[in-house]
Design a protein around this motif. Sequence first.
Motif, PDB file in Angstrom:
ATOM      1  N   SER A 154       0.840  -1.211   0.000  1.00  0.00           N
ATOM      2  CA  SER A 154       0.000   0.000   0.000  1.00  0.00           C
ATOM      3  C   SER A 154       0.867   1.249   0.000  1.00  0.00           C
ATOM      4  N   PRO A 155       1.575   1.526  -1.098  1.00  0.00           N
ATOM      5  CA  PRO A 155       2.504   2.652  -1.134  1.00  0.00           C
ATOM      6  C   PRO A 155       1.800   4.008  -1.195  1.00  0.00           C
ATOM      7  N   ARG A 156       2.366   4.959  -0.474  1.00  0.00           N
ATOM      8  CA  ARG A 156       1.816   6.314  -0.422  1.00  0.00           C
ATOM      9  C   ARG A 156       2.940   7.330  -0.577  1.00  0.00           C
ATOM     10  N   THR A 195       2.939  16.781  -9.135  1.00  0.00           N
ATOM     11  CA  THR A 195       2.170  15.788  -8.379  1.00  0.00           C
ATOM     12  C   THR A 195       1.065  15.198  -9.247  1.00  0.00           C
ATOM     13  N   VAL A 196       0.366  16.054  -9.984  1.00  0.00           N
ATOM     14  CA  VAL A 196      -0.700  15.583 -10.879  1.00  0.00           C
ATOM     15  C   VAL A 196      -0.141  14.650 -11.940  1.00  0.00           C
ATOM     16  N   GLN A 197       1.009  14.992 -12.486  1.00  0.00           N
ATOM     17  CA  GLN A 197       1.595  14.160 -13.543  1.00  0.00           C
ATOM     18  C   GLN A 197       2.026  12.792 -12.998  1.00  0.00           C
ATOM     19  N   LEU A 202       1.072   6.945 -12.451  1.00  0.00           N
ATOM     20  CA  LEU A 202       1.042   5.837 -11.490  1.00  0.00           C
ATOM     21  C   LEU A 202      -0.366   5.375 -11.128  1.00  0.00           C
ATOM     22  N   ARG A 203      -1.367   5.873 -11.836  1.00  0.00           N
ATOM     23  CA  ARG A 203      -2.763   5.638 -11.451  1.00  0.00           C
ATOM     24  C   ARG A 203      -3.107   4.160 -11.306  1.00  0.00           C
ATOM     25  N   THR A 249      -6.031  10.064  -5.213  1.00  0.00           N
ATOM     26  CA  THR A 249      -4.686  10.290  -5.716  1.00  0.00           C
ATOM     27  C   THR A 249      -4.734  11.464  -6.688  1.00  0.00           C
ATOM     28  N   GLY A 250      -3.653  12.207  -6.751  1.00  0.00           N
ATOM     29  CA  GLY A 250      -3.593  13.366  -7.632  1.00  0.00           C
ATOM     30  C   GLY A 250      -4.449  14.522  -7.167  1.00  0.00           C
ATOM     31  N   ALA A 251      -4.569  14.691  -5.840  1.00  0.00           N
ATOM     32  CA  ALA A 251      -5.395  15.768  -5.292  1.00  0.00           C
ATOM     33  C   ALA A 251      -4.571  16.621  -4.336  1.00  0.00           C
ATOM     34  N   PHE A 252      -5.160  17.729  -3.908  1.00  0.00           N
ATOM     35  CA  PHE A 252      -4.485  18.745  -3.098  1.00  0.00           C
ATOM     36  C   PHE A 252      -5.384  19.051  -1.913  1.00  0.00           C
ATOM     37  N   TYR A 253      -4.843  18.907  -0.697  1.00  0.00           N
ATOM     38  CA  TYR A 253      -5.659  19.050   0.507  1.00  0.00           C
ATOM     39  C   TYR A 253      -5.005  19.958   1.537  1.00  0.00           C
TER      40      TYR A 253
END
Length: 261
Positions: A154-156, A195-197, A202-203, A249-253
């Motif tokens: 479960s890589p993060r 980060t988005v790229q 990696l999706r 994934t690919g989000a900003f918080y």
Amino acid sequence: MTADQNPNEQTHAHTTAGTAADGRTIALVTGANKGIGYEIAVGLGALGWSVGVGARDDGRREAAVRRLTEDGVDAFGVPLDVTDDASVAAAARLIEERAGRLDVLVNNAGVTGAAPQEPTRVALDTVRTAVETNVIGVIRVTNALLPLLRRSASPRIVNMSSTVGSLTRQTTPGAETGPISAAYAASKTFLNAVTVQYAKELRDTGILINAGCPGYCATDLNGFRGVRTPQQGAAVAIRLASLPDGGPTGAFYDDEGVVPW
């Protein structure tokens, strides 16, 4: 779970996923010898994880590991200069020899750059320095550690960004966007785009990568002028580091939820 959902609402399922035989998740936090990075290490250690303290300064790194260990955290030092290829490669070897894989990478190391930062006055070297650390450094570390992350169940990956990098907020009349900054703020916009790229590439791998803003924390990065504590600033990284499988994934918080790009 979609990117517009709030990770604050999710359980910390990752605390039992992707762990070693002794039950510990393996994490690395860059720039972890002080400030927000140190508090991220504290928080991840409180989950029972083994935490690598990435830092350039030997004395500060060793002192941070000692403090964490005294507080019950399974911490280990990782000599790491994110702007140096050889240093990053050595850090990857150290983690491979110690654990054989990496479950969580928190790219926290960063610089603000010297003043002035108005685009008509900023020194080009100031921009280069901010981008080298805040963007290229993240790419360098992430790519060096991806082989180890791919071995995790479960890589993060968490990239510590800032809402000053939000173009939406920067172009919203009346929004609080901090001082004009052609180096620091722009480097965080660049980091968000990277980060988005990564998330797009990696999706289908199970690797979740998101950006998080700690808020305006009192650290030496801003001369301790911030209004939040480093512990408060670490909270978003800890949540994103412990997202369950199938999380965003690919989000900003930030602490309030999704930050607009």
